[in-house]
Structure formats: structure tokens, C-alpha cells
Design an enzyme around this catalytic site. Structure first.
Site, short mmCIF file in Angstrom:
data_model
loop_
_atom_site.label_atom_id
_atom_site.label_comp_id
_atom_site.label_asym_id
_atom_site.label_seq_id
_atom_site.Cartn_x
_atom_site.Cartn_y
_atom_site.Cartn_z
N HIS A 100 0.85 -1.19 0.00
CA HIS A 100 0.00 0.00 0.00
C HIS A 100 0.88 1.23 0.00
O HIS A 100 1.87 1.30 0.74
CB HIS A 100 -0.93 0.02 1.22
CG HIS A 100 -0.26 -0.31 2.52
ND1 HIS A 100 0.09 -1.61 2.89
CD2 HIS A 100 0.18 0.48 3.52
CE1 HIS A 100 0.67 -1.59 4.06
NE2 HIS A 100 0.76 -0.33 4.47
N HIS A 102 1.19 4.86 1.18
CA HIS A 102 0.66 5.90 2.06
C HIS A 102 0.71 7.22 1.29
O HIS A 102 1.78 7.58 0.77
CB HIS A 102 1.52 6.06 3.32
CG HIS A 102 1.48 4.89 4.25
ND1 HIS A 102 0.72 4.86 5.39
CD2 HIS A 102 2.14 3.70 4.21
CE1 HIS A 102 0.90 3.71 6.03
NE2 HIS A 102 1.76 2.98 5.33
P1 AMP Z 1 2.00 -0.10 7.38
O1 AMP Z 1 2.44 0.08 8.81
O2 AMP Z 1 2.85 0.63 6.39
O3 AMP Z 1 1.84 -1.56 7.03
O4 AMP Z 1 0.58 0.61 7.27
C1 AMP Z 1 -0.60 -0.01 7.64
C2 AMP Z 1 -1.61 1.10 7.79
O5 AMP Z 1 -2.90 0.52 7.76
C3 AMP Z 1 -1.49 1.88 9.09
O6 AMP Z 1 -1.25 3.25 8.82
C4 AMP Z 1 -2.83 1.65 9.78
O7 AMP Z 1 -3.31 2.78 10.47
C5 AMP Z 1 -3.72 1.28 8.61
N1 AMP Z 1 -4.87 0.45 8.92
C6 AMP Z 1 -4.91 -0.65 9.72
N2 AMP Z 1 -6.15 -1.18 9.75
C7 AMP Z 1 -6.91 -0.38 8.95
C8 AMP Z 1 -8.28 -0.39 8.57
N3 AMP Z 1 -9.13 -1.34 9.02
N4 AMP Z 1 -8.72 0.59 7.75
C9 AMP Z 1 -7.90 1.54 7.31
N5 AMP Z 1 -6.58 1.59 7.61
C10 AMP Z 1 -6.10 0.65 8.42
#
Ligand code: AMP
Ligand code: ZN
Length: 114
Positions: A100, A102
Site C-alpha cells: 500500500h 501511504h
Molecule cells: P503499514 O504500517 O505501512 O503496514 O501501514 C498499515 C496502515 O494501515 C497503518 O497506517 C494503519 O493505520 C492502517 N490500517 C490498519 N487497519 C486499517 C483499517 N481497518 N482501515 C484503514 N486503515 C487501516
């Protein structure tokens, strides 16, 4: 992949605030935003990490950046500045193993990040 949070969001099994969807990707608001805009852009295809991107994914991964820039234009900070980032594995803090981008914008962003 059946046990992947972002595949479940893609499939509508877990709710999210969707901001963009097309044939290659889905974008939705991060549940724990770190900036006025914090959107995640995911490919529809389940790819666990950057390390798993293959040459055949090249165009689709490029498309994630096209979607990120579209969101930045829509939010009005394409020209003033924003950040796109993809964390990979533990030292970068990756917690969801479906790649993903950001997309962070709407405030000045420090560098280097923590
Ligand atoms: P990463 O740490 O780069 O893997 O980013 C994962 C991101 O997913 C974090 O910024 C979380 O806040 C976000 N996240 C986790 N669960 C959800 C969810 N159910 N809906 C939207 N974002 C989420
Ligand atoms: Zn997935």
C-alpha cells in the site's frame, strides 16, 4: 488471499472510507491518520511486500502512483507538496502485508521520518 485485511477491504467484507477505485487499485482513508489527508492506495492484486513485486506488475504498480497524484490534485496539495511511502518489513514498520502506498498531505512533513 483469505486472511488479508486489505483484501477484505477490497472485497467489501470490512468497511473503509473509499476515496478512489478502478480496475487496478483501491484507495481508502487510513484508520489512524498521521496528516490531514492520509490515504492508502492498494493494488487489487494481493502482493505481500515490495520484495514480491514482479516485472509483470510494473505497469500496475506505476498506476498506484497515478492514483496517488490524482488524490493529491483533488485535495489541493499536488503542487504544494505531499509524500507517498511504502513501508517494507519490520524495520520500516510494515504491519499489513498487502502493499500500500501511504499518501500523506495537508501539512508540512518532516524529513527524515522517524
Ligand atoms: P503499514 O504500517 O505501512 O503496514 O501501514 C498499515 C496502515 O494501515 C497503518 O497506517 C494503519 O493505520 C492502517 N490500517 C490498519 N487497519 C486499517 C483499517 N481497518 N482501515 C484503514 N486503515 C487501516
Ligand atoms: Zn491482500
Amino acid at each position: 488471499m483469505s486472511d488479508c485485511l486489505f483484501c477484505k477491504i477490497r472485497d467489501g467484507l470490512i468497511p473503509a472510507k473509499i476515496v478512489h477505485r478502478d480496475e487496478h487499485c483501491l484507495a481508502f482513508q487510513d484508520i489512524n491518520p498521521q496528516a490531514p489527508t492520509h490515504v492508502l492506495v492498494i493494488p487489487n492484486k494481493h502482493i505481500p511486500t515490495v520484495n514480491d513485486i514482479t516485472p509483470e506488475d510494473t505497469s500496475m504498480v506505476g498506476h498506484l502512483f497515478i492514483a496517488a497524484a490524482k488524490i493529491a490534485r483533488e485535495r489541493g496539495f499536488a503542487d504544494t507538496g505531499y509524500r507517498v511511502a511504502m513501508n517494507t518489513h519490520a524495520d520500516a514498520g510494515q504491519t499489513v502485508f498487502h502493499i500500500h502506498l501511504h499518501v500523506l498531505g495537508g501539512r508540512p512533513l518532516g524529513w527524515p521520518p522517524g
